[in-house]
Scaffold this motif. Structure first.
Motif, PDB file in Angstrom:
ATOM      1  N   LEU A  64       0.987  -1.337   0.051  1.00  0.00           N
ATOM      2  CA  LEU A  64       0.235  -0.017  -0.068  1.00  0.00           C
ATOM      3  C   LEU A  64       0.945   1.135   0.054  1.00  0.00           C
ATOM      4  CD1 LEU A  64      -2.496  -1.097   2.811  1.00  0.00           C
ATOM      5  CD2 LEU A  64      -2.791  -1.189   0.311  1.00  0.00           C
ATOM      6  N   THR A  65       0.651   2.120  -0.798  1.00  0.00           N
ATOM      7  CA  THR A  65       1.332   3.547  -0.930  1.00  0.00           C
ATOM      8  C   THR A  65       0.302   4.674  -0.225  1.00  0.00           C
ATOM      9  OG1 THR A  65       0.882   3.798  -3.026  1.00  0.00           O
ATOM     10  CG2 THR A  65       2.569   2.954  -2.784  1.00  0.00           C
ATOM     11  N   SER A  66      -0.731   4.374   0.043  1.00  0.00           N
ATOM     12  CA  SER A  66      -1.710   5.268   0.291  1.00  0.00           C
ATOM     13  C   SER A  66      -3.278   4.656   0.891  1.00  0.00           C
ATOM     14  CB  SER A  66      -2.186   6.363  -0.874  1.00  0.00           C
ATOM     15  OG  SER A  66      -2.648   7.533  -0.109  1.00  0.00           O
ATOM     16  N   ASN A  86       4.140  -1.404   4.918  1.00  0.00           N
ATOM     17  CA  ASN A  86       3.822  -0.812   3.687  1.00  0.00           C
ATOM     18  C   ASN A  86       4.652   0.412   3.136  1.00  0.00           C
ATOM     19  OD1 ASN A  86       1.125  -2.458   2.924  1.00  0.00           O
ATOM     20  ND2 ASN A  86       0.809  -2.128   4.959  1.00  0.00           N
ATOM     21  N   PHE A  88       4.324   3.378   2.277  1.00  0.00           N
ATOM     22  CA  PHE A  88       3.255   4.430   2.014  1.00  0.00           C
ATOM     23  C   PHE A  88       4.244   5.794   1.532  1.00  0.00           C
ATOM     24  CE2 PHE A  88       1.024   2.274   5.579  1.00  0.00           C
ATOM     25  CZ  PHE A  88      -0.350   2.300   4.469  1.00  0.00           C
ATOM     26  N   HIS A  89       3.498   6.228   0.544  1.00  0.00           N
ATOM     27  CA  HIS A  89       4.347   7.544   0.032  1.00  0.00           C
ATOM     28  C   HIS A  89       3.682   8.672   0.428  1.00  0.00           C
ATOM     29  CE1 HIS A  89       6.487   9.446  -2.965  1.00  0.00           C
ATOM     30  NE2 HIS A  89       5.590  10.416  -3.151  1.00  0.00           N
ATOM     31  N   CYS A  90       4.426   9.396   1.630  1.00  0.00           N
ATOM     32  CA  CYS A  90       3.980  10.406   2.194  1.00  0.00           C
ATOM     33  C   CYS A  90       3.811  12.051   1.594  1.00  0.00           C
ATOM     34  CB  CYS A  90       4.564  10.934   3.585  1.00  0.00           C
ATOM     35  SG  CYS A  90       4.381   8.983   4.672  1.00  0.00           S
ATOM     36  N   ILE A  94      -1.308  11.370   1.734  1.00  0.00           N
ATOM     37  CA  ILE A  94      -1.204  10.586   2.932  1.00  0.00           C
ATOM     38  C   ILE A  94      -1.927  11.438   4.106  1.00  0.00           C
ATOM     39  CG2 ILE A  94       0.834  11.451   4.297  1.00  0.00           C
ATOM     40  CD1 ILE A  94      -0.166   7.733   3.258  1.00  0.00           C
ATOM     41  N   LEU A  97      -5.038   9.413   5.995  1.00  0.00           N
ATOM     42  CA  LEU A  97      -4.299   8.487   6.995  1.00  0.00           C
ATOM     43  C   LEU A  97      -3.912   8.916   8.209  1.00  0.00           C
ATOM     44  CD1 LEU A  97      -3.872   5.426   7.482  1.00  0.00           C
ATOM     45  CD2 LEU A  97      -1.609   5.682   6.125  1.00  0.00           C
ATOM     46  N   PRO A 112       2.550   3.042  10.969  1.00  0.00           N
ATOM     47  CA  PRO A 112       3.016   2.921   9.705  1.00  0.00           C
ATOM     48  C   PRO A 112       3.898   4.134   9.447  1.00  0.00           C
ATOM     49  CG  PRO A 112       0.678   3.466   9.610  1.00  0.00           C
ATOM     50  CD  PRO A 112       0.964   3.419  10.985  1.00  0.00           C
ATOM     51  N   CYS A 114       6.924   5.974   6.278  1.00  0.00           N
ATOM     52  CA  CYS A 114       7.003   6.641   5.161  1.00  0.00           C
ATOM     53  C   CYS A 114       8.079   5.758   4.248  1.00  0.00           C
ATOM     54  CB  CYS A 114       7.182   7.947   5.070  1.00  0.00           C
ATOM     55  SG  CYS A 114       5.753   9.178   5.783  1.00  0.00           S
ATOM     56  N   THR A 125       4.157   8.146   9.764  1.00  0.00           N
ATOM     57  CA  THR A 125       3.126   9.406   9.098  1.00  0.00           C
ATOM     58  C   THR A 125       2.712  10.211  10.303  1.00  0.00           C
ATOM     59  OG1 THR A 125       1.252   7.490   9.431  1.00  0.00           O
ATOM     60  CG2 THR A 125       2.185   7.803   7.509  1.00  0.00           C
TER      61      THR A 125
END
Ligand SMILES: *[C@@H]1O[C@H](CO)[C@@H](O)[C@H](O)[C@H]1NC(C)=O
Length: 138
Positions: A64-66, A86, A88-90, A94, A97, A112, A114, A125
């Motif tokens: 998951l990126t977002s 995951n 995650f692209h912050c 984002i 989330l 989670p 970034c 995050t």
């Protein structure tokens, strides 16, 4: 030459199988009441739609990126969530989330982090500041 051909074939294979393992999340009833949804390690790139009576959600170790805005809003029965592991692209996307996590700290098993952009790699995050998002439009 042969080596780069093998590499190219591998890359095509890796890309085509990258989206999902094809296995569904496991749902199990919890006693005395509750519903556990276990989607861990399924190579998911997107969260599936979840039953609104989900009490435990395990989505760790996916791709998951977002999380799309509003995705958790229906899940008012949640007592445990795990989203770690995951990439995650912050960026601005984002924010949903982050705010959801800040409001629901008590249910989050492991924060989670970034995977990007570079300036925030490995930050949780929830550690990102309001200023970090000040140029976002929403
Ligand atoms: C979720 O499923 C994985 C893979 O089947 C398993 O290893 C893990 O223990 C399960 N997690 C929980 C909380 O049941």
């Amino acid at each position: 030459m042969l080596c780069s051909l093998i590499l190219a074939v591998f890359l095509v294979w890796a890309t085509s199988s990258a989206h999902t393992t094809g296995r569904p999340c496991l749902c199990s009833a919890l006693l005395p009441e509750g519903l556990q949804v276990n989607c861990s390690s399924l190579d998911l790139v997107e969260l599936p739609t979840l039953p609104s009576d989900t009490t435990e959600l395990h989505v760790q170790d996916n791709r998951l990126t977002s999380v799309s805005p509003g995705h958790f809003d229906r899940l008012v029965a949640l007592k445990k969530v795990s989203l770690s592991g995951n990439p995650f692209h912050c960026d601005c996307r984002i924010q949903y989330l982050r705010i959801w996590l800040l409001r629901n700290r008590a249910v989050v098993l492991k924060e989670p982090t970034c995977a990007g952009p570079d300036s925030v790699v490995q930050k949780a995050t929830t550690e990102l500041s309001d200023e970090y998002f000040s140029s976002c439009l929403y």
